[in-house]
Design an enzyme around this catalytic site. Structure first.
Site, PDB file in Angstrom:
ATOM      1  CE  LYS A 266     -27.183  27.251  73.555  1.00  0.00           C
ATOM      2  NZ  LYS A 266     -28.318  26.310  73.672  1.00  0.00           N
ATOM      3  CG  ASP A 271     -28.507  24.574  68.077  1.00  0.00           C
ATOM      4  OD1 ASP A 271     -27.700  23.845  67.460  1.00  0.00           O
ATOM      5  OD2 ASP A 271     -29.138  24.199  69.073  1.00  0.00           O
ATOM      6  CE  LYS A 278     -31.623  22.973  67.685  1.00  0.00           C
ATOM      7  NZ  LYS A 278     -32.168  22.349  68.903  1.00  0.00           N
ATOM      8  CG  ASP A 289     -29.536  28.065  71.033  1.00  0.00           C
ATOM      9  OD1 ASP A 289     -30.106  28.105  72.137  1.00  0.00           O
ATOM     10  OD2 ASP A 289     -28.904  27.073  70.632  1.00  0.00           O
ATOM     11  CG  ASP A 348     -29.785  19.851  69.079  1.00  0.00           C
ATOM     12  OD1 ASP A 348     -29.368  21.026  68.940  1.00  0.00           O
ATOM     13  OD2 ASP A 348     -30.987  19.569  69.166  1.00  0.00           O
ATOM     14  CD  GLU A 350     -26.050  23.782  70.819  1.00  0.00           C
ATOM     15  OE1 GLU A 350     -26.638  24.839  71.131  1.00  0.00           O
ATOM     16  OE2 GLU A 350     -26.644  22.704  70.677  1.00  0.00           O
ATOM     17  NE  ARG A 352     -26.141  19.862  77.527  1.00  0.00           N
ATOM     18  CZ  ARG A 352     -27.191  19.107  77.838  1.00  0.00           C
ATOM     19  NH1 ARG A 352     -27.022  17.989  78.522  1.00  0.00           N
ATOM     20  NH2 ARG A 352     -28.398  19.465  77.455  1.00  0.00           N
TER      21      ARG A 352
END
Length: 507
Positions: A266, A271, A278, A289, A348, A350, A352
């Protein structure tokens, strides 16, 4: 972009005075009756006098404690350092205890040039642990400092005092420690780089730069190719940013490999949560991230540097998750690479989405195993805390990863994939939704990813495992052992050890 901090590693088996240094480090353990001076190269009278003085000096042997004393003439160093290795039983410390003690000493002795590490090292494995700890401890990240005033350079040379210095395997152990340390430190530096400088395009360029001189092939999908070939997950997450997404494939393909491994990472370079934004508090940590992509990139580069007989491919799924008029909305439906559709209920969730594209792409090459690495869920921290990664998937892969992590000295814990979580991912309008059952969210996210693992050539599911490193990839607390603040580079060592174990099993 990434400036590696590397340490020169060597060994010495006799007469410390012939190799002058700035400091000699010897170990002290926490015994049941107080501090215990461990095996060391000091003369008997010096060791006896030091033993008698440990309590008076405030030495406890606790992990991370170092006490500096004036050097002894017999050591050829200006400073004698007593380094705690933690609790000791009847047997001398080994493995992770030595790795952490060496790393802690080297980290805390920044500013010195040459340090001798005289821990008990009865075997090549012990030397390897000390060397690896030293390589990990000798890290710093100062790329964005306008001045280095007040900053100490990391130790540049570590000499390991050991009786096995002349063994042939020792040289190989030092080479491996240096390469693995370099890979971990490069991962740390990528994670530590601010999102103003590390975004999808520059991350792809950094991958090319790090791969220079190694027998690997780097292929980059830009936004036009991603759109054309149907990478709906990566494009759906990345379209809200002015910095367009990338997919990077890094291939190491030696002659006659004994196995084929695919690693998917990933790479969300920042993010915000997207439209499902968030809270502001702590959002700055979201520069980390992309740690999973950094891990799989540098793992493959380490495997190539070691020349291991394995075909290893890293898939870096890179995007920046930003809110804008072009961003994906809750209730949007994305068509993923391979054709499955996903209803986005929370922008959020995202990671996956980009990982699903990468897993499908990896599956199409029929590897013997797929391992994905991601800072995927806050639920991982709730379940396992800040230092332990969760691993889920096929028992054959998760068990091997746990064994490799134990050998590498990293904290990994297997978690289940309960069948009852899958229905919670059902969507009214698409093949599945990107969020499901809130409780056990780490496992629900893995159940989502499992939907995208392809079939092998015989029609069975490709062996797969998912590693959630949301907590252990970034250290917001104080430094400890060989672990510095911010990026940790966790699981690079586990993945290298896993591949080595697979190769050994096939011999």
């Amino acid at each position: 972009m990434v400036k590696n901090t590397e340490i020169n590693l060597s060994t010495l088996s006799r007469d410390l005075k012939k190799s002058p240094s700035d400091a000699v480090v010897i170990g002290v353990g926490q015994g049941t009756d107080g501090p215990v001076l461990l095996a060391n190269p000091l003369a008997a009278k010096s060791a006896e006098a030091l033993t008698d003085s440990l309590k008076a000096l405030g030495v406890t042997g606790a992990a991370d404690q170092i006490v500096r004393l004036p050097g002894l003439p017999e050591t050829g160093a200006g400073i004698l350092v007593l380094a705690g290795v933690g609790k000791v039983n009847a047997a001398p410390p080994a493995g992770e205890a030595l790795r952490r003690a060496a790393g802690s000493a080297i980290r805390q002795l920044a500013g010195l040039g040459t340090v001798v590490l005289a821990f008990p090292t009865a075997s090549v494995a012990d030397v390897a642990a000390v060397a690896e700890g030293a390589a990990l401890g000798a890290y710093s990240f100062t790329d964005f400092r306008s001045s280095k005033d007040g900053l100490k350079d990391p130790v540049r040379k570590a000499i390991i005092f050991t009786d096995v210095a002349d063994q042939q395997e020792t040289a190989a152990a030092l080479k491996r420690a240096a390469l693995v340390g370099k890979a971990v430190n490069a991962t740390r530096s990528l994670v530590n780089t601010p999102p103003s400088h590390l975004y999808p395009e520059t991350f792809a360029e950094a991958a090319k730069d790090l791969a220079k001189g190694l027998p690997v092939k780097v292929t980059v999908w830009d936004e036009k190719r991603l759109e054309k070939e149907g990478f709906g997950g990566i494009m759906g997450v990345g379209k809200g940013s002015a910095r367009q997404p990338r997919l990077v494939k890094v291939e190491y393909s030696p002659a006659r490999p004994v196995t084929k491994i695919a690693l998917v990472g990933k790479g969300i370079t920042f993010d915000t949560g997207g439209i499902s934004i968030k809270p502001a508090l702590g959002m700055g940590d979201m520069k980390s991230d992309m740690a999973g992509a950094a891990v799989v990139l540098n793992t493959v580069l380490a495997l190539a540097g070691l020349g291991l007989p394995v075909k290893a491919t890293a898939w870096l799924c890179i995007a920046e998750n930003m809110p804008s008029g072009a961003a994906s909305r809750p209730a949007d439906v994305l068509t993923m690479f391979g054709g499955k559709t996903v209803e986005v209920l929370n922008t959020d969730a995202e990671g996956r989405l980009v990982m699903a594209d990468g897993i499908v792409a990896a599956s199409q090459e029929y590897p013997d195993a797929i391992i994905d690495v991601a800072t995927l869920t806050g639920a991982q921290l709730i379940a396992l805390g800040n230092r332990t990664a969760g691993v889920m998937g096929a028992d054959s892969v998760t068990a091997a990863l746990k064994a490799a992590a134990d050998r590498a000295g990293e904290l990994v814990w297997p978690m289940p994939l309960p069948e009852e979580l899958r229905p919670s991912l059902d969507s009214q309008v698409a093949d599945l939704a990107n969020i499901g059952e809130r409780h056990g969210g780490m496992m629900t996210a893995a159940v989502f990813l499992q939907e995208f693992v392809g079939k092998d050539k015989d029609g069975g599911r490709i062996p797969w495992a998912h590693i959630d490193i949301a907590g252990p990839s970034f250290n917001n607390g104080s430094p400890y052992g060989y672990t510095h603040k911010q990026g940790t580079g966790c699981t690079v060592r586990t993945l290298v050890a896993y591949v080595e174990d697979v190769i050994a099993a096939s011999a």
